[in-house]
Write a protein that holds these residues in place. Structure first.
Motif, PDB file in Angstrom:
ATOM      1  N   PRO A   1       0.802  -1.112   0.053  1.00  0.00           N
ATOM      2  CA  PRO A   1      -0.123  -0.147  -0.030  1.00  0.00           C
ATOM      3  C   PRO A   1       0.900   1.128   0.035  1.00  0.00           C
ATOM      4  N   ILE A   2       0.247   2.242  -0.385  1.00  0.00           N
ATOM      5  CA  ILE A   2       0.987   3.658  -0.289  1.00  0.00           C
ATOM      6  C   ILE A   2       0.824   4.003   1.190  1.00  0.00           C
ATOM      7  N   VAL A   3       2.261   4.494   1.605  1.00  0.00           N
ATOM      8  CA  VAL A   3       2.082   4.966   2.980  1.00  0.00           C
ATOM      9  C   VAL A   3       2.530   6.308   2.960  1.00  0.00           C
ATOM     10  N   ILE A   4       2.057   7.379   3.744  1.00  0.00           N
ATOM     11  CA  ILE A   4       2.459   8.907   3.846  1.00  0.00           C
ATOM     12  C   ILE A   4       2.543   8.933   5.237  1.00  0.00           C
TER      13      ILE A   4
ATOM     14  N   MET B   1       7.539   9.837  -6.156  1.00  0.00           N
ATOM     15  CA  MET B   1       7.384   8.523  -6.029  1.00  0.00           C
ATOM     16  C   MET B   1       7.429   7.782  -7.306  1.00  0.00           C
ATOM     17  N   LYS B   2       6.873   8.111  -8.323  1.00  0.00           N
ATOM     18  CA  LYS B   2       6.919   7.428  -9.473  1.00  0.00           C
ATOM     19  C   LYS B   2       8.383   7.194 -10.036  1.00  0.00           C
ATOM     20  N   ALA B   3       9.293   8.298  -9.954  1.00  0.00           N
ATOM     21  CA  ALA B   3      10.601   8.316 -10.451  1.00  0.00           C
ATOM     22  C   ALA B   3      11.412   7.319  -9.787  1.00  0.00           C
ATOM     23  N   LEU B   4      11.238   7.050  -8.481  1.00  0.00           N
ATOM     24  CA  LEU B   4      12.040   6.318  -7.715  1.00  0.00           C
ATOM     25  C   LEU B   4      11.315   4.873  -7.577  1.00  0.00           C
ATOM     26  N   GLY B   5       9.980   4.667  -7.970  1.00  0.00           N
ATOM     27  CA  GLY B   5       9.437   3.542  -7.834  1.00  0.00           C
ATOM     28  C   GLY B   5       9.085   3.054  -6.306  1.00  0.00           C
ATOM     29  N   VAL B   6       8.813   3.912  -5.452  1.00  0.00           N
ATOM     30  CA  VAL B   6       8.616   4.047  -4.077  1.00  0.00           C
ATOM     31  C   VAL B   6       7.254   3.898  -3.684  1.00  0.00           C
ATOM     32  N   ASN B   7       6.828   3.178  -2.559  1.00  0.00           N
ATOM     33  CA  ASN B   7       5.509   3.282  -2.073  1.00  0.00           C
ATOM     34  C   ASN B   7       5.305   3.988  -0.835  1.00  0.00           C
ATOM     35  N   ARG B   8       6.360   4.544  -0.272  1.00  0.00           N
ATOM     36  CA  ARG B   8       6.365   5.117   1.055  1.00  0.00           C
ATOM     37  C   ARG B   8       6.939   6.650   0.947  1.00  0.00           C
ATOM     38  N   PHE B   9       6.430   7.463   1.429  1.00  0.00           N
ATOM     39  CA  PHE B   9       6.859   8.915   1.505  1.00  0.00           C
ATOM     40  C   PHE B   9       6.747   9.593   2.784  1.00  0.00           C
ATOM     41  N   ASP B  10       7.846   9.843   3.638  1.00  0.00           N
ATOM     42  CA  ASP B  10       7.984  10.643   5.002  1.00  0.00           C
ATOM     43  C   ASP B  10       8.518  12.091   4.792  1.00  0.00           C
ATOM     44  N   LEU B  11       7.670  12.800   5.086  1.00  0.00           N
ATOM     45  CA  LEU B  11       8.110  14.229   5.264  1.00  0.00           C
ATOM     46  C   LEU B  11       8.971  14.939   6.400  1.00  0.00           C
ATOM     47  N   LYS B  12      10.036  15.224   6.280  1.00  0.00           N
ATOM     48  CA  LYS B  12      10.630  15.716   7.557  1.00  0.00           C
ATOM     49  C   LYS B  12      10.136  17.028   7.793  1.00  0.00           C
ATOM     50  N   TYR B  13       9.456  17.305   8.758  1.00  0.00           N
ATOM     51  CA  TYR B  13       8.655  18.688   8.906  1.00  0.00           C
ATOM     52  C   TYR B  13       9.490  19.251   9.844  1.00  0.00           C
ATOM     53  N   GLY B  14       9.435  20.691   9.725  1.00  0.00           N
ATOM     54  CA  GLY B  14      10.252  21.443  10.602  1.00  0.00           C
ATOM     55  C   GLY B  14      11.662  21.501  10.471  1.00  0.00           C
TER      56      GLY B  14
ATOM     57  N   VAL C   1       3.000  20.460  -3.235  1.00  0.00           N
ATOM     58  CA  VAL C   1       3.563  19.495  -2.659  1.00  0.00           C
ATOM     59  C   VAL C   1       3.084  18.026  -3.004  1.00  0.00           C
ATOM     60  N   ALA C   2       1.835  17.821  -3.205  1.00  0.00           N
ATOM     61  CA  ALA C   2       1.313  16.595  -3.631  1.00  0.00           C
ATOM     62  C   ALA C   2       1.854  16.262  -5.027  1.00  0.00           C
ATOM     63  N   ARG C   3       1.787  17.182  -5.935  1.00  0.00           N
ATOM     64  CA  ARG C   3       2.088  16.890  -7.365  1.00  0.00           C
ATOM     65  C   ARG C   3       3.626  16.680  -7.296  1.00  0.00           C
ATOM     66  N   ARG C   4       4.491  17.278  -6.507  1.00  0.00           N
ATOM     67  CA  ARG C   4       5.830  16.978  -6.454  1.00  0.00           C
ATOM     68  C   ARG C   4       6.191  15.438  -5.916  1.00  0.00           C
TER      69      ARG C   4
ATOM     70  N   GLU D   1      -4.801   9.153  -4.257  1.00  0.00           N
ATOM     71  CA  GLU D   1      -5.927   9.116  -5.484  1.00  0.00           C
ATOM     72  C   GLU D   1      -4.968   9.295  -6.880  1.00  0.00           C
ATOM     73  N   ALA D   2      -3.929   9.977  -6.767  1.00  0.00           N
ATOM     74  CA  ALA D   2      -2.994  10.130  -7.851  1.00  0.00           C
ATOM     75  C   ALA D   2      -2.529   8.755  -8.264  1.00  0.00           C
ATOM     76  N   LEU D   3      -2.116   7.954  -7.126  1.00  0.00           N
ATOM     77  CA  LEU D   3      -1.274   6.796  -7.538  1.00  0.00           C
ATOM     78  C   LEU D   3      -2.243   5.701  -7.601  1.00  0.00           C
ATOM     79  N   GLY D   4      -3.549   5.985  -7.255  1.00  0.00           N
ATOM     80  CA  GLY D   4      -4.460   4.715  -7.294  1.00  0.00           C
ATOM     81  C   GLY D   4      -4.888   3.831  -6.323  1.00  0.00           C
ATOM     82  N   ARG D   5      -4.018   4.103  -4.990  1.00  0.00           N
ATOM     83  CA  ARG D   5      -4.039   2.942  -4.155  1.00  0.00           C
ATOM     84  C   ARG D   5      -4.022   3.628  -2.782  1.00  0.00           C
ATOM     85  N   SER D   6      -4.735   2.929  -1.727  1.00  0.00           N
ATOM     86  CA  SER D   6      -4.965   3.337  -0.355  1.00  0.00           C
ATOM     87  C   SER D   6      -4.040   2.593   0.486  1.00  0.00           C
TER      88      SER D   6
END
Length: 350
Positions: free
Chosen positions: A9-12, A306-319, A298-301, A345-350
């Protein structure tokens, strides 16, 4: 273009390094108050629909988060769904038995929601603090990772090496909910580290903190090749990068710039690099690894990366540095309620 792994699954999620922050009056908060504020940030992350909240180990005045697992346990007591973990744990200067025990305990407190991301340590302040020689940098990680991989079996362990006392058929407790503590390896741009993660069958977290993230696609492909050769098949891959979300692009850029400039000036001075410029900052936002902007931007980028790297997870280091608490909370809220749904939604998976 790489393919995103279809079976996962996609993990955010979001990560923090426990930076000292500012209150609503603009004054710097004390280290205890800054650490305590992380609990609220974790709760807001779950309330906003995020999948993961991570805390990275550091040992310096401006980032005094030396025991992330304790804070994560406090967050676990006030949440019920979101996964909790390190981002990262510097295994090289720690003891694998104690790391396993701490996160296995977090697993119990959180009812099976704990995970750990292990790394060699890009920030090296922990090495002299705990009496380790940086000349042993690689050996420390390689030996301790081998031991940690055996501890995850949750069976009696026999192991010997040069970096800690041997174990002779000893068991380590507590047991975890799933019978194996979820473990990732965090890497920068080192191909050897990527192959090492694959050989142990650990998921890979790519820390991309500068430049066009697409250049890391070759590491994703290397990892897939190495996991296949090691007989593990497809395993998850994640991307960790820095950023800031606000209502508009302009607001996000202006809120993030002062602390980004200060942080980069200090870091680059220590390394002998030329000063940072506003032009460089804006280029990193446009085509690099700074995910700064409105939720749409931010979502678009993120989707593109994620598509370019072929990854299923994105973690934003905030602050970054002493940002105001209310700004950080709004960043988390927007990232969870507006950015994450767009990405899914853009990646079509939850």
């Amino acid at each position: 273009m790489a393919n995103i792994l279809g079976q996962y699954p996609i993990v955010i999620g979001v990560d923090s390094f426990g930076d000292v922050t500012r209150g609503s009056d603009g004054e710097l908060l004390s280290q205890p108050r800054s650490i305590h504020s992380l609990v609220r940030e974790g709760v807001v992350a779950e309330e906003s629909g995020l999948d993961f909240f991570g805390l990275g180990e550091h040992h310096v005045e401006e980032m005094p988060l030396s025991a992330p697992d304790i804070v994560l346990a406090a967050i676990a007591a006030q949440t019920s769904r979101m996964r909790l973990g390190s981002a990262v744990t510097v295994l090289s200067s720690d003891d694998p038995v104690r790391v396993f025990q701490r996160y296995a305990t977090l697993d119990a407190v959180s009812q099976g929601r704990a995970e750990v991301i292990l790394g060699r340590g890009s920030s090296k302040e922990s090495f002299p603090l705990f009496g380790f020689d940086l000349e042993d940098y690689d050996r420390l990680f390689e030996e301790k990772l081998e031991l940690f991989s055996r501890l995850r079996s949750e069976k009696p362990v026999t192991w010997s090496g040069t970096t800690r006392p041997a174990l002779d058929g000893l068991e380590v407790f507590p047991r975890t909910t799933a019978g194996a503590l979820p473990t990732w390896i965090g890497v920068g741009g080192n191909p050897a580290s990527v192959v090492r993660a694959a050989q142990y069958g650990f998921p890979l977290m790519l820390a991309v903190i500068g430049g066009n993230p697409a250049r890391f696609a070759k590491l994703s492909e290397l990892y897939r090749q190495a996991t296949a050769e090691a007989g593990f098949g497809e395993l998850p891959i994640g991307l960790h990068s820095t950023g800031h979300v606000a209502a508009t692009d302009e607001q996000a850029i202006e809120e993030y710039w002062p602390t980004y400039e200060t942080f980069q000036l200090e870091a680059r001075y220590e390394r002998g690099f030329p000063p940072i410029t506003r032009k460089f900052y804006e280029k990193e936002i446009a085509v690099g690894s700074l995910y700064v902007g409105s939720p749409e931007t931010v979502a678009r980028r993120i989707v593109r990366s994620m598509k370019a790297l072929g990854v299923n997870r994105f973690d934003l280091k905030y602050g970054l540095g002493p940002m105001p608490n209310d700004v950080l909370l709004e960043n988390i809220r927007l990232f969870g309620t507006e950015v994450a749904p767009r990405v899914r939604e853009a990646l079509g998976r939850s």
